[in-house]
Design a protein around this motif. Structure first.
Motif, mmCIF file in Angstrom:
data_model
loop_
_atom_site.group_PDB
_atom_site.id
_atom_site.type_symbol
_atom_site.label_atom_id
_atom_site.label_comp_id
_atom_site.label_asym_id
_atom_site.label_seq_id
_atom_site.Cartn_x
_atom_site.Cartn_y
_atom_site.Cartn_z
ATOM 1 N N SER A 1 21.600 20.091 27.923
ATOM 2 C CA SER A 1 21.717 18.799 28.599
ATOM 3 C C SER A 1 20.915 17.729 27.861
ATOM 4 O O SER A 1 21.394 16.609 27.653
ATOM 5 N N ILE A 2 19.688 18.069 27.464
ATOM 6 C CA ILE A 2 18.847 17.116 26.745
ATOM 7 C C ILE A 2 19.436 16.795 25.371
ATOM 8 O O ILE A 2 19.504 15.639 24.944
ATOM 9 N N SER A 3 19.867 17.850 24.683
ATOM 10 C CA SER A 3 20.252 17.717 23.284
ATOM 11 C C SER A 3 21.661 17.175 23.086
ATOM 12 O O SER A 3 21.947 16.621 22.029
ATOM 13 N N ILE A 4 22.534 17.328 24.070
ATOM 14 C CA ILE A 4 23.922 16.872 23.914
ATOM 15 C C ILE A 4 24.225 15.703 24.844
ATOM 16 O O ILE A 4 24.557 14.601 24.397
ATOM 17 N N SER A 5 24.095 15.942 26.139
ATOM 18 C CA SER A 5 24.469 14.920 27.110
ATOM 19 C C SER A 5 23.645 13.647 26.941
ATOM 20 O O SER A 5 24.188 12.532 26.876
ATOM 21 N N GLU A 6 22.321 13.791 26.867
ATOM 22 C CA GLU A 6 21.476 12.601 26.767
ATOM 23 C C GLU A 6 21.577 11.933 25.393
ATOM 24 O O GLU A 6 21.391 10.722 25.281
ATOM 25 N N GLU A 7 21.871 12.711 24.338
ATOM 26 C CA GLU A 7 22.079 12.096 23.030
ATOM 27 C C GLU A 7 23.375 11.277 23.012
ATOM 28 O O GLU A 7 23.447 10.242 22.355
ATOM 29 N N ILE A 8 24.377 11.765 23.744
ATOM 30 C CA ILE A 8 25.617 10.995 23.830
ATOM 31 C C ILE A 8 25.388 9.717 24.619
ATOM 32 O O ILE A 8 25.815 8.624 24.223
ATOM 33 N N GLU A 9 24.702 9.837 25.753
ATOM 34 C CA GLU A 9 24.438 8.669 26.584
ATOM 35 C C GLU A 9 23.510 7.678 25.874
ATOM 36 O O GLU A 9 23.640 6.463 26.039
ATOM 37 N N THR B 1 24.934 29.691 28.061
ATOM 38 C CA THR B 1 24.570 28.536 27.233
ATOM 39 C C THR B 1 25.812 27.900 26.631
ATOM 40 O O THR B 1 25.912 26.663 26.551
ATOM 41 N N ALA B 2 26.776 28.717 26.201
ATOM 42 C CA ALA B 2 28.029 28.176 25.659
ATOM 43 C C ALA B 2 28.778 27.387 26.731
ATOM 44 O O ALA B 2 29.337 26.315 26.453
ATOM 45 N N VAL B 3 28.790 27.902 27.954
ATOM 46 C CA VAL B 3 29.418 27.177 29.054
ATOM 47 C C VAL B 3 28.706 25.851 29.288
ATOM 48 O O VAL B 3 29.340 24.802 29.486
ATOM 49 N N SER B 4 27.379 25.875 29.242
ATOM 50 C CA SER B 4 26.596 24.663 29.452
ATOM 51 C C SER B 4 26.845 23.637 28.352
ATOM 52 O O SER B 4 26.910 22.433 28.615
ATOM 53 N N VAL B 5 26.993 24.094 27.107
ATOM 54 C CA VAL B 5 27.280 23.181 25.996
ATOM 55 C C VAL B 5 28.617 22.478 26.221
ATOM 56 O O VAL B 5 28.741 21.262 26.005
ATOM 57 N N ALA B 6 29.615 23.231 26.676
ATOM 58 C CA ALA B 6 30.921 22.625 26.949
ATOM 59 C C ALA B 6 30.831 21.584 28.060
ATOM 60 O O ALA B 6 31.396 20.490 27.951
ATOM 61 N N ILE B 7 30.088 21.895 29.106
ATOM 62 C CA ILE B 7 29.957 20.964 30.226
ATOM 63 C C ILE B 7 29.159 19.733 29.808
ATOM 64 O O ILE B 7 29.459 18.604 30.228
ATOM 65 N N SER B 8 28.164 19.920 28.949
ATOM 66 C CA SER B 8 27.289 18.815 28.528
ATOM 67 C C SER B 8 28.024 17.740 27.748
ATOM 68 O O SER B 8 27.536 16.609 27.645
ATOM 69 N N THR B 9 29.169 18.076 27.175
ATOM 70 C CA THR B 9 29.924 17.069 26.428
ATOM 71 C C THR B 9 30.529 16.015 27.338
ATOM 72 O O THR B 9 30.942 14.945 26.860
ATOM 73 N N ARG B 10 30.584 16.294 28.654
ATOM 74 C CA ARG B 10 31.200 15.357 29.591
ATOM 75 C C ARG B 10 30.335 14.977 30.777
ATOM 76 O O ARG B 10 30.465 13.891 31.328
ATOM 77 N N LEU B 11 29.436 15.870 31.190
ATOM 78 C CA LEU B 11 28.698 15.651 32.432
ATOM 79 C C LEU B 11 27.202 15.540 32.172
ATOM 80 O O LEU B 11 26.679 16.143 31.221
ATOM 81 N N PRO B 12 26.469 14.800 33.017
ATOM 82 C CA PRO B 12 25.015 14.644 32.849
ATOM 83 C C PRO B 12 24.252 15.898 33.257
ATOM 84 O O PRO B 12 24.827 16.871 33.759
ATOM 85 N N MET B 13 22.924 15.848 33.092
ATOM 86 C CA MET B 13 22.084 17.028 33.262
ATOM 87 C C MET B 13 22.184 17.667 34.645
ATOM 88 O O MET B 13 22.417 18.878 34.771
ATOM 89 N N ILE B 14 21.983 16.879 35.708
ATOM 90 C CA ILE B 14 21.943 17.451 37.061
ATOM 91 C C ILE B 14 23.258 18.146 37.390
ATOM 92 O O ILE B 14 23.270 19.276 37.909
ATOM 93 N N VAL B 15 24.360 17.494 37.076
ATOM 94 C CA VAL B 15 25.666 18.094 37.356
ATOM 95 C C VAL B 15 25.857 19.358 36.515
ATOM 96 O O VAL B 15 26.416 20.360 36.985
ATOM 97 N N ASN B 16 25.375 19.317 35.291
ATOM 98 C CA ASN B 16 25.483 20.480 34.409
ATOM 99 C C ASN B 16 24.724 21.670 34.985
ATOM 100 O O ASN B 16 25.238 22.793 35.041
ATOM 101 N N ILE B 17 23.486 21.442 35.412
ATOM 102 C CA ILE B 17 22.667 22.529 35.956
ATOM 103 C C ILE B 17 23.296 23.111 37.216
ATOM 104 O O ILE B 17 23.407 24.335 37.373
ATOM 105 N N VAL B 18 23.730 22.246 38.131
ATOM 106 C CA VAL B 18 24.341 22.714 39.376
ATOM 107 C C VAL B 18 25.627 23.484 39.094
ATOM 108 O O VAL B 18 25.879 24.550 39.675
ATOM 109 N N THR B 19 26.444 22.962 38.191
ATOM 110 C CA THR B 19 27.704 23.629 37.860
ATOM 111 C C THR B 19 27.463 24.993 37.232
ATOM 112 O O THR B 19 28.136 25.983 37.573
#
Length: 311
Positions: free
Chosen positions: A111-119, A206-224
């Protein structure tokens, strides 16, 4: 326990290693060598090394390391009231602790490395260099997994040392005699293959989380990811219970079990309860499934990230 007895116990245990385990160890060494070669000989490896440094420098890494080691140490001395099965309970709880800490670090870092870098538009700067989007995602995943390895390896070493100590500690508390170094080492070796299953489960999530991080922010990623983790463990059970007589429930359970990761394949509690060692063939099957599902999740990440607006 003197050094001679310990050396004798080690030699006796290694003499009993089968050819299957030698092959399994060779495969493990080959995978580690491939990972090192990827990190230092490819363009995506540049991203991987930077992501690894980012993962191990963040406070959550040291927090997970400290909490896990503290929890393992406390459980070494706290009784489980399990009618003589304290060691098995300690192994089970220890494996779960290592798994949750590794999985949380992987999800948090993605989430930090992908989602927040995109945002934060940082990803656009990286992609302006001769690195494409697929290399970006691949490098991020392997970098995150390197960080997870740096967390799990010291935890496994501490866990193994505590198991070795706890065998003698429980024997003294129960006034048992005749506990040798070989007995302690057998208990340590029995649990080590299970730590590989823990790592494979973390790799899948972690692979699932990486896929989700490309579209969703941290909180949604963790919950999902937490929801996927729970459902991934429950759907195979649901499909085999009395609810399986209901065709709709059976169909939905099988469909979800097919789409979501079958995390039951990485469960370690049955192995610990029976006191057996995970067979090399089972580890190979779990590894093959991990590679297959991880590849599918990363390919999904490619698709989701391909048309993501970075501007």
């Amino acid at each position: 326990m003197d050094e001679v007895d310990f050396s004798t116990a080690v030699s006796q245990l290694f003499q009993g290693i089968s050819q299957d385990w030698i092959i399994a160890l060779a495969v493990l060494v080959g995978l580690i060598a491939t990972l090192i070669a990827f990190c230092y000989t490819t363009q995506a490896g540049v991203i991987a090394r930077a992501t690894t440094k980012e993962a191990v420098r963040q406070p959550i890494f040291f927090l997970m390391l400290f909490l896990a080691m503290t929890f393992l140490l406390l459980n070494t001395f706290l009784p489980f009231f399990s009618l003589g099965e304290d060691l098995k309970m300690f192994k089970d709880v220890g494996l779960i602790t290592i798994m949750f800490c590794g999985m949380f670090l992987g999800i948090w870092t993605s989430s930090i490395s992908i989602s927040e870098e995109i945002e934060g538009k940082t990803a656009m700067t990286l992609l302006s260099k001769p690195i494409n989007r697929r290399q970006f995602i691949t490098g991020k995943y392997f970098g995150i997994m390197n960080g997870v390895i740096f967390l799990i390896v010291p935890l496994v070493v501490v866990f193994a040392a505590l198991i070795y100590y706890k065998v003698g500690y429980d024997a003294r508390e129960g006034s048992q005699t005749g506990i040798t170094a070989a007995d302690r080492l057998r208990e340590v070796i029995q649990v080590l293959p299970s730590t590989l299953l823990v790592f494979l489960e973390v790799a899948v999530m972690t692979a699932v989380s990486v896929a989700i991080s490309t579209r969703l922010p941290m909180i949604v990623n963790i919950v999902t990811c937490m929801a996927i983790f729970v459902v991934g463990h429950l759907t195979p059970v649901l499909a085999q219970t009395v609810f399986a007589k209901l065709e709709f429930v059976k169909f939905m359970a099988l469909m979800i079990a097919t789409i979501l990761p079958a995390l039951e394949a990485f469960k370690t509690d049955a192995i610990v309860a029976t006191g057996k060692i995970v067979p090399p063939m089972y580890l190979g099957t779990a590894l093959a499934y991990c590679v297959f599902y991880t590849t599918a999740a990363i390919l999904l990440a490619f698709i989701l990230f391909e048309d993501r607006d970075l501007a």
